[in-house]
Design a protein around this motif. Structure first.
Motif, PDB file in Angstrom:
ATOM      1  N   THR A 180       0.949  -1.137   0.047  1.00 35.56           N
ATOM      2  CA  THR A 180      -0.016  -0.012   0.093  1.00 35.56           C
ATOM      3  C   THR A 180       0.861   1.398  -0.069  1.00 35.56           C
ATOM      4  O   THR A 180       0.631   2.329  -0.676  1.00 35.56           O
ATOM      5  N   ALA A 181       1.731   0.936   0.683  1.00 38.63           N
ATOM      6  CA  ALA A 181       2.862   2.172   0.861  1.00 38.63           C
ATOM      7  C   ALA A 181       3.517   2.514  -0.461  1.00 38.63           C
ATOM      8  O   ALA A 181       3.605   3.716  -0.964  1.00 38.63           O
ATOM      9  N   GLN A 182       4.124   1.447  -0.997  1.00 38.34           N
ATOM     10  CA  GLN A 182       4.537   1.636  -2.375  1.00 38.34           C
ATOM     11  C   GLN A 182       3.618   2.154  -3.531  1.00 38.34           C
ATOM     12  O   GLN A 182       3.999   2.905  -4.247  1.00 38.34           O
ATOM     13  N   ARG A 183       2.402   1.635  -3.416  1.00 39.76           N
ATOM     14  CA  ARG A 183       1.391   2.340  -4.329  1.00 39.76           C
ATOM     15  C   ARG A 183       1.108   3.795  -4.174  1.00 39.76           C
ATOM     16  O   ARG A 183       1.047   4.486  -4.956  1.00 39.76           O
ATOM     17  N   SER A 184       1.102   4.197  -2.983  1.00 45.03           N
ATOM     18  CA  SER A 184       1.019   5.499  -2.652  1.00 45.03           C
ATOM     19  C   SER A 184       2.209   6.351  -3.186  1.00 45.03           C
ATOM     20  O   SER A 184       2.128   7.613  -3.178  1.00 45.03           O
ATOM     21  N   SER A 185       3.194   5.805  -3.013  1.00 45.29           N
ATOM     22  CA  SER A 185       4.440   6.680  -3.146  1.00 45.29           C
ATOM     23  C   SER A 185       4.681   6.904  -4.835  1.00 45.29           C
ATOM     24  O   SER A 185       5.678   7.794  -5.125  1.00 45.29           O
ATOM     25  N   VAL A 186       4.031   6.227  -5.803  1.00 43.41           N
ATOM     26  CA  VAL A 186       4.545   6.260  -7.219  1.00 43.41           C
ATOM     27  C   VAL A 186       3.118   7.151  -7.892  1.00 43.41           C
ATOM     28  O   VAL A 186       2.107   7.044  -7.464  1.00 43.41           O
ATOM     29  N   GLN A 187       3.621   7.316  -9.118  1.00 38.65           N
ATOM     30  CA  GLN A 187       2.523   8.355  -9.644  1.00 38.65           C
ATOM     31  C   GLN A 187       1.803   7.293 -10.525  1.00 38.65           C
ATOM     32  O   GLN A 187       0.702   7.865 -11.013  1.00 38.65           O
ATOM     33  N   ASN A 188       2.187   6.455 -11.285  1.00 37.51           N
ATOM     34  CA  ASN A 188       1.561   5.497 -12.202  1.00 37.51           C
ATOM     35  C   ASN A 188       1.685   4.067 -11.940  1.00 37.51           C
ATOM     36  O   ASN A 188       2.459   3.529 -11.171  1.00 37.51           O
ATOM     37  N   GLU A 189       0.925   3.227 -12.644  1.00 37.42           N
ATOM     38  CA  GLU A 189       0.849   1.896 -12.605  1.00 37.42           C
ATOM     39  C   GLU A 189       1.976   1.279 -12.955  1.00 37.42           C
ATOM     40  O   GLU A 189       2.764   0.234 -12.468  1.00 37.42           O
ATOM     41  N   ALA A 190       2.847   1.792 -13.893  1.00 38.41           N
ATOM     42  CA  ALA A 190       3.962   1.302 -14.505  1.00 38.41           C
ATOM     43  C   ALA A 190       5.166   1.438 -13.388  1.00 38.41           C
ATOM     44  O   ALA A 190       5.703   0.371 -13.151  1.00 38.41           O
ATOM     45  N   GLN A 191       5.209   2.314 -12.805  1.00 43.79           N
ATOM     46  CA  GLN A 191       6.352   2.680 -11.672  1.00 43.79           C
ATOM     47  C   GLN A 191       5.806   1.687 -10.333  1.00 43.79           C
ATOM     48  O   GLN A 191       6.702   1.108  -9.820  1.00 43.79           O
ATOM     49  N   TYR A 192       4.497   1.389 -10.176  1.00 45.12           N
ATOM     50  CA  TYR A 192       4.130   0.538  -9.008  1.00 45.12           C
ATOM     51  C   TYR A 192       4.536  -1.231  -9.443  1.00 45.12           C
ATOM     52  O   TYR A 192       5.008  -1.564  -8.635  1.00 45.12           O
ATOM     53  N   GLU A 193       4.345  -1.191 -10.713  1.00 44.94           N
ATOM     54  CA  GLU A 193       4.757  -2.623 -11.349  1.00 44.94           C
ATOM     55  C   GLU A 193       6.235  -2.813 -10.991  1.00 44.94           C
ATOM     56  O   GLU A 193       7.031  -3.997 -10.993  1.00 44.94           O
ATOM     57  N   ARG A 194       7.059  -1.843 -11.467  1.00 43.17           N
ATOM     58  CA  ARG A 194       8.574  -1.915 -11.167  1.00 43.17           C
ATOM     59  C   ARG A 194       8.846  -2.305  -9.631  1.00 43.17           C
ATOM     60  O   ARG A 194       9.915  -2.780  -9.310  1.00 43.17           O
ATOM     61  N   ALA A 195       8.294  -1.411  -8.767  1.00 44.49           N
ATOM     62  CA  ALA A 195       8.552  -1.615  -7.506  1.00 44.49           C
ATOM     63  C   ALA A 195       8.125  -3.072  -7.076  1.00 44.49           C
ATOM     64  O   ALA A 195       8.969  -3.470  -6.262  1.00 44.49           O
ATOM     65  N   ILE A 196       7.223  -3.570  -7.346  1.00 50.75           N
ATOM     66  CA  ILE A 196       6.869  -5.103  -7.072  1.00 50.75           C
ATOM     67  C   ILE A 196       7.860  -5.866  -7.647  1.00 50.75           C
ATOM     68  O   ILE A 196       8.333  -6.665  -7.082  1.00 50.75           O
ATOM     69  N   ALA A 197       8.469  -5.603  -9.044  1.00 49.45           N
ATOM     70  CA  ALA A 197       9.451  -6.518  -9.668  1.00 49.45           C
ATOM     71  C   ALA A 197      10.681  -6.494  -8.949  1.00 49.45           C
ATOM     72  O   ALA A 197      11.427  -7.673  -8.771  1.00 49.45           O
ATOM     73  N   THR A 198      10.982  -5.479  -8.100  1.00 51.10           N
ATOM     74  CA  THR A 198      12.406  -5.435  -7.302  1.00 51.10           C
ATOM     75  C   THR A 198      12.047  -5.895  -5.865  1.00 51.10           C
ATOM     76  O   THR A 198      13.023  -5.831  -5.023  1.00 51.10           O
ATOM     77  N   THR A 199      10.950  -6.116  -5.466  1.00 48.71           N
ATOM     78  CA  THR A 199      10.507  -6.671  -4.200  1.00 48.71           C
ATOM     79  C   THR A 199       9.765  -7.990  -4.270  1.00 48.71           C
ATOM     80  O   THR A 199       8.944  -8.197  -3.313  1.00 48.71           O
ATOM     81  N   GLY A 200      10.073  -8.779  -5.225  1.00 46.07           N
ATOM     82  CA  GLY A 200       9.533 -10.292  -5.380  1.00 46.07           C
ATOM     83  C   GLY A 200       9.705 -10.985  -4.371  1.00 46.07           C
ATOM     84  O   GLY A 200       8.583 -12.051  -4.079  1.00 46.07           O
ATOM     85  N   GLY A 201      10.566 -10.875  -3.513  1.00 46.13           N
ATOM     86  CA  GLY A 201      10.631 -11.807  -2.265  1.00 46.13           C
ATOM     87  C   GLY A 201      10.378 -11.315  -0.981  1.00 46.13           C
ATOM     88  O   GLY A 201      10.526 -11.574   0.017  1.00 46.13           O
ATOM     89  N   LEU A 202       9.177 -10.218  -0.874  1.00 51.33           N
ATOM     90  CA  LEU A 202       8.883  -9.328   0.077  1.00 51.33           C
ATOM     91  C   LEU A 202       8.323 -10.069   1.093  1.00 51.33           C
ATOM     92  O   LEU A 202       8.464 -10.008   2.298  1.00 51.33           O
ATOM     93  N   THR A 203       7.418 -11.343   0.847  1.00 44.55           N
ATOM     94  CA  THR A 203       6.821 -12.186   2.014  1.00 44.55           C
ATOM     95  C   THR A 203       7.711 -12.623   2.759  1.00 44.55           C
ATOM     96  O   THR A 203       7.804 -12.578   4.091  1.00 44.55           O
ATOM     97  N   ARG A 204       8.691 -13.444   2.365  1.00 55.43           N
ATOM     98  CA  ARG A 204       9.825 -13.978   3.072  1.00 55.43           C
ATOM     99  C   ARG A 204      10.677 -12.952   3.621  1.00 55.43           C
ATOM    100  O   ARG A 204      10.904 -13.350   4.855  1.00 55.43           O
ATOM    101  N   GLU A 205      11.199 -11.924   3.086  1.00 55.56           N
ATOM    102  CA  GLU A 205      12.016 -10.873   3.590  1.00 55.56           C
ATOM    103  C   GLU A 205      11.110 -10.305   4.905  1.00 55.56           C
ATOM    104  O   GLU A 205      11.808 -10.056   6.062  1.00 55.56           O
ATOM    105  N   THR A 206       9.917 -10.090   4.686  1.00 59.39           N
ATOM    106  CA  THR A 206       9.178  -9.451   5.737  1.00 59.39           C
ATOM    107  C   THR A 206       9.147 -10.463   7.005  1.00 59.39           C
ATOM    108  O   THR A 206       9.417  -9.909   8.151  1.00 59.39           O
ATOM    109  N   LEU A 207       8.820 -11.815   6.750  1.00 61.61           N
ATOM    110  CA  LEU A 207       8.886 -12.659   7.927  1.00 61.61           C
ATOM    111  C   LEU A 207      10.129 -12.731   8.603  1.00 61.61           C
ATOM    112  O   LEU A 207      10.180 -12.766   9.837  1.00 61.61           O
ATOM    113  N   TYR A 208      11.404 -12.842   7.846  1.00 58.49           N
ATOM    114  CA  TYR A 208      12.541 -12.896   8.443  1.00 58.49           C
ATOM    115  C   TYR A 208      12.749 -11.682   9.273  1.00 58.49           C
ATOM    116  O   TYR A 208      13.266 -11.777  10.486  1.00 58.49           O
TER     117      TYR A 208
END
Length: 215
Positions: A56-84
């Motif tokens: 949600t914070a990533q989505r709010s921090s960017v101006q368009n969907e393309a930027q959001y998709e790039r943010a997701i692409a660079t944090t693909g392991g977010l769930t595991r990293e978050t748990l760690y």
């Protein structure tokens, strides 16, 4: 190092001096748990809620969907990293408690002010912590508390966060907490906590920040 830009992550070879593996057989023993730490469950729902905060914070921090998709692409392991991160936070907190370390509100405020000055303002600090470390704005103070604990723990031990004495304290805390991960998220291994999906973004950053502040 993960694909994300994490210039602060340098917890590497010294970790070899830490404790042996503390791994999990969690899923069957603890249905619905992503991890069990100190006898307390981190549920899959709690983990997903934390991941959603970041998204949600990533989505709010960017101006368009393309930027959001790039943010997701660079944090693909977010769930595991978050748990760690959630588990590691508790390990550091336990180690700090064992050493008699306490953190005040002023400690956190002072660190936040120093880092904000370096980053170019409060908003810039929040943006940096989100982009580089996956910490949403509402979790920033919580993360800074952990950083203060880590710094104070190292000082109490008469060492720094790169030295075996520091990691031995974390290893002891891990043993006390009986960290147990659901295998779908990996394993908890203090001796190998420098793996890509287990690195922690805060220790080196804070050490560097404090050095600059006192220079």
């Amino acid at each position: 190092m993960h694909r994300r830009r994490r210039t602060a992550l340098v917890l590497t070879a010294v970790i070899a001096a830490a404790a042996p593996a503390l791994t999990a057989c969690g899923n069957e023993a603890h249905p619905g748990a992503a991890a069990v730490v100190g006898g307390q469950r981190i549920t899959v729902a709690q983990l997903q809620s934390r991941v959603n905060e970041v998204r949600t914070a990533q989505r709010s921090s960017v101006q368009n969907e393309a930027q959001y998709e790039r943010a997701i692409a660079t944090t693909g392991g977010l769930t595991r990293e978050t748990l760690y991160g959630m588990v590691f936070d508790q390990v550091v907190h336990r180690a700090a408690q064992d050493a008699g370390v306490t953190v005040t509100r002023k400690d956190i405020q002072d660190m936040r002010a120093a880092l904000a000055q370096q980053a170019g303002g409060a908003k810039a600090l929040e943006a940096t912590w989100l982009a580089q470390y996956g910490v949403p704005p509402q979790r920033l103070d919580e993360n800074l508390r952990l950083q203060v604990e880590g710094r104070k723990l190292a000082a109490k031990l008469g060492t720094d966060t790169t030295q075996p004495a520091f990691w031995k304290a974390l290893s002891t805390a891990s043993k006390e907490l009986h960290v147990d991960l659901n295998p779908r998220y990996g394993t908890w291994d203090v001796a190998k906590s420098s793996r890509v999906d287990a690195k922690t973004p805060w220790v080196r950053e804070v050490t560097a920040a404090q050095t600059q502040q006192s220079a």
